[in-house]
Design a protein around this motif. Structure first.
Motif, short mmCIF file in Angstrom:
data_model
loop_
_atom_site.label_atom_id
_atom_site.label_comp_id
_atom_site.label_asym_id
_atom_site.label_seq_id
_atom_site.Cartn_x
_atom_site.Cartn_y
_atom_site.Cartn_z
N SER A 1 0.85 -1.18 0.00
CA SER A 1 0.00 0.00 0.00
C SER A 1 0.89 1.23 0.00
N TYR A 2 0.59 2.16 -0.90
CA TYR A 2 1.50 3.29 -1.07
C TYR A 2 0.76 4.48 -1.65
N ARG A 3 0.94 5.64 -1.04
CA ARG A 3 0.39 6.90 -1.55
C ARG A 3 1.55 7.84 -1.82
N GLY A 4 2.08 7.76 -3.03
CA GLY A 4 3.22 8.56 -3.40
C GLY A 4 2.83 9.82 -4.15
N THR A 5 3.84 10.50 -4.65
CA THR A 5 3.60 11.71 -5.40
C THR A 5 2.98 11.43 -6.76
N ALA A 6 3.45 10.38 -7.43
CA ALA A 6 2.97 10.08 -8.78
C ALA A 6 2.20 8.77 -8.86
N VAL A 7 2.40 7.86 -7.93
CA VAL A 7 1.82 6.53 -8.00
C VAL A 7 1.15 6.20 -6.67
N LYS A 8 0.03 5.52 -6.76
CA LYS A 8 -0.68 5.10 -5.55
C LYS A 8 -1.14 3.65 -5.71
N TYR A 9 -0.97 2.86 -4.65
CA TYR A 9 -1.49 1.50 -4.57
C TYR A 9 -2.41 1.42 -3.35
N SER A 10 -3.56 0.81 -3.52
CA SER A 10 -4.48 0.63 -2.40
C SER A 10 -5.12 -0.74 -2.51
N TYR A 11 -5.40 -1.34 -1.33
CA TYR A 11 -5.98 -2.67 -1.27
C TYR A 11 -7.36 -2.60 -0.61
N LYS A 12 -8.27 -3.40 -1.16
CA LYS A 12 -9.62 -3.46 -0.61
C LYS A 12 -10.17 -4.88 -0.78
N ILE A 13 -10.94 -5.30 0.23
CA ILE A 13 -11.74 -6.52 0.10
C ILE A 13 -13.09 -6.11 -0.47
N THR A 14 -13.45 -6.67 -1.60
CA THR A 14 -14.73 -6.36 -2.25
C THR A 14 -15.71 -7.48 -1.94
N ILE A 15 -16.77 -7.13 -1.23
CA ILE A 15 -17.84 -8.09 -0.90
C ILE A 15 -19.06 -7.69 -1.72
N ALA A 16 -19.54 -8.60 -2.54
CA ALA A 16 -20.67 -8.33 -3.43
C ALA A 16 -21.78 -9.33 -3.16
N THR A 17 -23.00 -8.85 -3.28
CA THR A 17 -24.16 -9.72 -3.11
C THR A 17 -25.29 -9.19 -3.97
N GLN A 18 -26.26 -10.04 -4.22
CA GLN A 18 -27.40 -9.66 -5.05
C GLN A 18 -28.67 -10.25 -4.46
N LYS A 19 -29.62 -9.36 -4.22
CA LYS A 19 -30.93 -9.79 -3.77
C LYS A 19 -31.74 -10.22 -4.98
N VAL A 20 -32.59 -11.20 -4.79
CA VAL A 20 -33.38 -11.71 -5.90
C VAL A 20 -34.24 -10.58 -6.48
N GLY A 21 -34.03 -10.33 -7.77
CA GLY A 21 -34.79 -9.29 -8.44
C GLY A 21 -34.23 -7.90 -8.28
N SER A 22 -33.01 -7.76 -7.71
CA SER A 22 -32.41 -6.44 -7.49
C SER A 22 -31.04 -6.39 -8.14
N HIS A 23 -30.41 -5.20 -8.04
CA HIS A 23 -29.08 -5.01 -8.61
C HIS A 23 -28.01 -5.53 -7.65
N ILE A 24 -26.80 -5.69 -8.18
CA ILE A 24 -25.67 -6.13 -7.36
C ILE A 24 -25.23 -4.99 -6.46
N LYS A 25 -25.05 -5.27 -5.19
CA LYS A 25 -24.55 -4.30 -4.21
C LYS A 25 -23.17 -4.74 -3.73
N MET A 26 -22.27 -3.76 -3.55
CA MET A 26 -20.90 -4.06 -3.14
C MET A 26 -20.49 -3.17 -1.97
N VAL A 27 -19.64 -3.69 -1.12
CA VAL A 27 -19.01 -2.94 -0.05
C VAL A 27 -17.52 -3.27 -0.07
N ARG A 28 -16.70 -2.27 0.11
CA ARG A 28 -15.24 -2.44 0.07
C ARG A 28 -14.63 -2.11 1.43
N ILE A 29 -13.76 -2.98 1.88
CA ILE A 29 -13.08 -2.80 3.17
C ILE A 29 -11.61 -2.54 2.90
N PRO A 30 -11.10 -1.36 3.20
CA PRO A 30 -9.68 -1.07 2.95
C PRO A 30 -8.78 -1.70 4.00
#
Length: 385
Positions: free
Chosen positions: A123-152
């Motif tokens: 993980s790095y927040r530099g002057t020109a380059v940045k790297y970030s990590y996240k856990i992406t949790i996705a789920t879908q309710k029947v008849g609905s759109h996909i919802k996502m939450v990200r944990i850094p």
């Protein structure tokens, strides 16, 4: 309404090669305005599926970085958020469940476990380059759109020990295992993994004391001698050194030492010697300053912050660290005359400022050392209507 709650149970800081664990809970709750008007369909809620995976996002500032970086395509979720950056690394998605029914007032808990690759960029927040990590949790309710939450979360590098062959060779030269006490009645044999071997080597590198002395001179003569007790440090340690001005022929009025990063963005379209240097030389993360007029000796104590990124080297960028010295000197004799009862400092003193850069090596520390000095992670929630 389904409420998704997720929290990292093993902390928010990890070494490359470590395994993380996330607790994910789906709870069927009722909205306050609908408590008195529930129907039979509100008693049960159905979720079609849910998955979790790790994404590493890469972003640049302006046109400073190379745009030819390899972008990986996700296999389960298409991440299209432009404000995060491009996905340069992702793990295979893990399906948590399929066709889950949750009665009203009940909850279901799932555990997501994943190991980071040991060669992962930090993980790095530099002057020109940045790297970030996240856990992406996705789920879908029947008849609905996909919802996502990200944990850094934060990833620390094992670098510069990244090559497995070099790692094995270095481990073969270490003798610390022979010095450890052994249990003759135990039949278990400790299995060395690349991560444990890398941690042992990092511990040995940062524990060694190898004092180095440097004579500081300018065009007018010697300013003094600087002694650094070791050149390899871990996050959270203090850089300790001493100044000896008694050997100098030029008077030093004050000295300042800054810990600065050197960020080098690599250009794949040019030769190796034409790499574009975008190091933030004016950026300072820690500073030591002292007026040394009249002193023969002085001590440097410079704490290394826990939030900075240790040195690393990947395809797109490399990061190094250095100590930036500034010495203010003069040839004027500012010592008071013993025969004079009163002495006044001169109003104007001709001075010269000289600078000097000394590379230092900064490595990762154990994540628990950083967790002890940080605020605990809160659970991330998402309402699925």
């Amino acid at each position: 309404m389904i409420e998704l709650s997720a929290k990292l149970t093993t902390g928010t800081v990890y070494l490359a090669g470590e395994a993380l664990e996330c607790c994910i809970t789906f709870c069927h709750t009722t909205q306050p305005e609908h408590r008195n008007s529930q129907s039979h369909s509100d008693i049960l809620e159905n979720l079609a599926w849910a998955s979790a995976q790790i994404h590493c996002f890469y972003s640049t500032s302006g046109n400073s970085a190379d745009k030819s970086v390899t972008v990986e395509k996700t296999t389960a979720l298409e991440v299209t958020s432009c404000d995060i950056g491009d996905v340069v690394f992702h793990t295979k998605p893990k399906i948590l469940f399929c066709d889950l029914t949750i009665p009203l007032g009940e909850s279901k808990t799932f555990w997501y476990r994943e190991s980071l690759p040991i060669e992962a960029a930090p993980s790095y927040r530099g002057t020109a380059v940045k790297y970030s990590y996240k856990i992406t949790i996705a789920t879908q309710k029947v008849g609905s759109h996909i919802k996502m939450v990200r944990i850094p979360f934060r990833v620390l590098p094992i670098s510069p020990i990244m090559n497995m062959q070099d790692l094995a060779a270095l481990c073969g030269n270490e003798t610390t295992e022979e010095l450890q006490p052994t249990n003759p009645f135990s039949e278990e044999r400790k299995v060395e993994t690349p991560l444990t071997m890398a941690l042992q080597i990092l511990q040995n590198l940062t524990a060694r004391r190898s004092p180095n002395s440097y004579m500081i001179t300018n065009t007018r003569g010697k300013v003094g001698r600087f002694c650094l007790f070791k050149s390899a440090y871990k996050l959270g340690e203090d850089i300790v050194g001493t100044f000896d001005f008694s050997v100098g022929t030029v008077r030093c009025m004050q000295v300042s030492v800054s810990l600065q990063p050197e960020e080098i963005v690599k250009s794949h379209n040019a030769t190796k010697n034409m790499s574009k240097d975008t190091s933030s030389r004016s950026m300072t993360v820690a500073r030591y300053h002292e007026v040394t007029l009249g002193l023969t000796h002085s001590e440097l104590i410079l704490p290394i912050p826990l939030h900075i990124t240790p040195a690393f080297d990947v395809n797109e960028v490399s990061l190094r660290w250095r100590l930036h010295f500034e010495f203010v000197t003069t040839n004027e004799n500012l010592s008071p005359n013993p025969d004079e009862m009163d002495w006044n400092a001169p109003l104007n003193v001709p001075i010269e400022t000289m600078v000097w850069n000394l590379p230092v090596k900064i490595y990762s520390t154990l994540p628990k050392q950083i967790t002890q000095h940080s605020v605990g992670s809160d659970a991330y929630t998402l309402c699925i209507k």
